[in-house]
Scaffold this active site. Structure first.
Site, PDB file in Angstrom:
ATOM      1  N   PHE A 124      56.822  -0.936  78.575  1.00  0.00           N
ATOM      2  CA  PHE A 124      57.437  -2.000  78.231  1.00  0.00           C
ATOM      3  C   PHE A 124      57.773  -2.078  79.648  1.00  0.00           C
ATOM      4  O   PHE A 124      57.289  -1.234  80.176  1.00  0.00           O
ATOM      5  CB  PHE A 124      58.798  -1.694  77.631  1.00  0.00           C
ATOM      6  CG  PHE A 124      59.349  -2.390  77.190  1.00  0.00           C
ATOM      7  CD1 PHE A 124      58.999  -3.381  76.326  1.00  0.00           C
ATOM      8  CD2 PHE A 124      60.794  -3.359  77.412  1.00  0.00           C
ATOM      9  CE1 PHE A 124      59.090  -4.634  75.538  1.00  0.00           C
ATOM     10  CE2 PHE A 124      61.312  -4.100  77.400  1.00  0.00           C
ATOM     11  CZ  PHE A 124      60.060  -5.376  75.713  1.00  0.00           C
ATOM     12  N   ASP A 201      62.639   6.408  77.522  1.00  0.00           N
ATOM     13  CA  ASP A 201      63.213   5.937  76.822  1.00  0.00           C
ATOM     14  C   ASP A 201      63.045   6.170  75.092  1.00  0.00           C
ATOM     15  O   ASP A 201      61.900   6.058  74.736  1.00  0.00           O
ATOM     16  CB  ASP A 201      61.897   4.706  77.029  1.00  0.00           C
ATOM     17  CG  ASP A 201      62.521   3.214  76.585  1.00  0.00           C
ATOM     18  OD1 ASP A 201      63.459   2.729  75.818  1.00  0.00           O
ATOM     19  OD2 ASP A 201      62.351   1.780  77.299  1.00  0.00           O
ATOM     20  N   TYR A 226      69.901  -2.240  68.237  1.00  0.00           N
ATOM     21  CA  TYR A 226      69.850  -3.151  67.566  1.00  0.00           C
ATOM     22  C   TYR A 226      67.638  -3.320  67.139  1.00  0.00           C
ATOM     23  O   TYR A 226      68.115  -4.549  65.875  1.00  0.00           O
ATOM     24  CB  TYR A 226      69.250  -4.486  68.493  1.00  0.00           C
ATOM     25  CG  TYR A 226      68.291  -4.606  69.908  1.00  0.00           C
ATOM     26  CD1 TYR A 226      67.165  -4.363  69.685  1.00  0.00           C
ATOM     27  CD2 TYR A 226      69.202  -4.228  71.117  1.00  0.00           C
ATOM     28  CE1 TYR A 226      66.698  -4.546  70.926  1.00  0.00           C
ATOM     29  CE2 TYR A 226      68.322  -4.268  72.010  1.00  0.00           C
ATOM     30  CZ  TYR A 226      66.917  -4.803  72.042  1.00  0.00           C
ATOM     31  OH  TYR A 226      66.181  -4.397  72.766  1.00  0.00           O
ATOM     32  N   LYS A 227      67.767  -2.116  66.911  1.00  0.00           N
ATOM     33  CA  LYS A 227      66.144  -2.065  65.630  1.00  0.00           C
ATOM     34  C   LYS A 227      66.435  -1.087  64.679  1.00  0.00           C
ATOM     35  O   LYS A 227      66.968  -1.307  64.257  1.00  0.00           O
ATOM     36  CB  LYS A 227      65.214  -1.418  66.937  1.00  0.00           C
ATOM     37  CG  LYS A 227      64.595  -2.117  68.352  1.00  0.00           C
ATOM     38  CD  LYS A 227      63.654  -1.407  69.203  1.00  0.00           C
ATOM     39  CE  LYS A 227      63.375  -2.169  70.640  1.00  0.00           C
ATOM     40  NZ  LYS A 227      62.666  -3.095  70.335  1.00  0.00           N
ATOM     41  N   ARG A 378      51.942  -6.411  65.687  1.00  0.00           N
ATOM     42  CA  ARG A 378      52.391  -5.350  65.118  1.00  0.00           C
ATOM     43  C   ARG A 378      53.040  -4.796  63.990  1.00  0.00           C
ATOM     44  O   ARG A 378      54.737  -6.638  64.075  1.00  0.00           O
ATOM     45  CB  ARG A 378      53.065  -5.266  66.641  1.00  0.00           C
ATOM     46  CG  ARG A 378      54.396  -3.785  66.840  1.00  0.00           C
ATOM     47  CD  ARG A 378      54.978  -3.175  68.051  1.00  0.00           C
ATOM     48  NE  ARG A 378      55.548  -4.696  68.269  1.00  0.00           N
ATOM     49  CZ  ARG A 378      57.006  -4.226  68.985  1.00  0.00           C
ATOM     50  NH1 ARG A 378      56.372  -3.527  69.569  1.00  0.00           N
ATOM     51  NH2 ARG A 378      57.946  -5.213  68.932  1.00  0.00           N
TER      52      ARG A 378
END
Length: 406
Positions: A124, A201, A226-227, A378
């Site tokens: 990322f 991560d 928040y995922k 995705r």
């Protein structure tokens, strides 16, 4: 909905929990839960009660009564429910980017004389940018591992890359693009054999994949909330640091909350004992409220059941995509083996950017997946709020758009 999807939903032991999420019964097909999870219905009343009672009623007294303890208390819950971490090793604090910076800088400082930070070239962007910034600050070199964008770093690849110059290895447990699920235990051991530390991560695995940070002997890790933890837009991240490192751990942003005695207001900084030394400024209390509801639900259900549903959802997605989308030239860009696949699936086609834009713009059949270059649709499947029927409908709508664009 196909009979297969209906049968899977009927047999799903977690299906009843879907009604606990705001908007789950709406016509919207939401396949982006690995970017922002749906809120739980109980979260709205929790937030309102906090404004009226804790904030509005207790005001500044809330700090002494509860709020100052929340980062470590919720951190311990994240560690217990999601990370396989013993108490006192996880803290909720800043954004993912800030905590990654703190963790990697702290790890580099623990390996003086070593000159390299190892990262995946396809990780990322934040991870790569943070590593490069720290390398420039500290006079180090970033070593980028070139990986297959549809897979990730393998033990063999890392073993060839690390050595006596390696200070820190920074890797994602689940790759943001492909969903490649790294062998964290093996990769951590390889880095340790070379004398390096590892920062993981966990942003795309925390809350959806079973983790065992203590058992894997992980050094440091960072993840967002928040995922799959449904903490809401911009909810603060968490940092894990193994207890064996605490007394020598020095992070670069010395703030008053990370002081051993925050209210002494003394002239010199003395780091707090334990994981609290990773804190800096005033804790983001409002941002911690929503994630508590999802943590309670995950604790109730258990990560093993969540992971089983995740594997079933992603396997069903691949199966139906090959029936509905492969005739349009779509191919799988995620690992087929569920043991190497996290909680999302990426499907590749040159027109996927246009497909995703069309799906988002369709007001009659609203559908929200995600897009990632190159040409990747995705699908983020949050196990407790996503149904098999929802996945089926989303794939059928995608096939319709591909047919129109042909």
């Amino acid at each position: 909905m196909s009979s297969h999807a209906a049968a899977l939903d009927a047999a799903d032991p977690l299906a009843a929990h879907r009604d606990r999420f705001v908007g789950a019964a709406s016509p919207l097909v939401y396949l982006d839960g690995n970017s922002l999870g749906r809120p739980l219905a109980v979260t709205g009343p929790r937030l309102a009660a906090f404004v009226e009672q804790a904030w509005g009623g207790r005001l500044i007294r809330g700090w002494d009564e509860e709020w100052l303890d929340l980062p470590a208390r919720i951190g311990d819950e994240i560690g217990r429910v999601c990370l396989g971490a013993a108490p006192g090793q996880t803290l909720v604090a800043d954004s993912t980017t800030v905590l990654l910076y703190k963790a990697v800088r702290a790890a580099v400082a623990l390996r003086p004389g070593r000159t390299e930070i190892v990262v995946s070239a396809d990780d990322f962007p934040t991870d790569r940018y943070v590593a490069q910034a720290i390398a420039e600050e500290r006079g180090l070199v970033v070593r980028r591992l070139e990986v297959d964008v549809e897979a990730g770093v393998t033990p063999e690849q890392l073993r060839e890359a690390v050595g006596e110059r390696t200070a820190v290895v920074l890797l994602s447990h689940v790759a943001y693009r492909s969903a490649w699920l790294a062998d964290a235990a093996a990769l951590t051991a390889i880095a340790h054999d070379a004398g390096a530390l590892v920062v993981w991560d966990l942003s795309h695995s925390g809350g959806s994949v079973e983790l065992a940070l203590n058992a894997w002997d992980v050094d440091l890790a960072v993840g967002c909330t928040y995922k799959y933890l449904n903490g809401g837009p911009g909810a603060p991240a968490y940092v894990y640091a193994a207890a064996r490192l605490h007394e020598e751990l020095t992070q670069p942003i010395s703030g008053w909350i990370g002081h051993a005695d925050p209210f002494a207001m003394g002239p010199q900084f003395t780091p707090a004992p334990g994981i609290r030394r990773m804190a800096s400024g005033t804790p983001p209390i409002l941002g911690m409220l929503a994630m508590q509801d999802m943590l309670a639900l995950l604790d109730e259900v258990g990560l093993a059941a969540v992971r089983a549903k995740s594997v079933a959802l992603t396997s069903f997605t691949i199966e139906r995509a090959e029936e509905l989308l492969a005739p349009h030239g779509v191919r799988l860009a995620s690992p087929r083996d569920p043991a190497r696949r996290g909680g999302h699936v990426t499907l590749q086609h040159p027109a996927m950017r246009e497909v995703v834009a069309a799906l988002w713009a369709d007001e009659e059949r609203p559908t929200i997946p995600d897009y990632r270059d190159p040409g990747g649709l995705r699908l983020g499947l949050s196990p407790l709020s996503t149904s098999f029927g929802e996945v089926e409908e989303g794939l059928r709508r995608t096939a319709d758009v591909l047919a129109r664009l042909a």
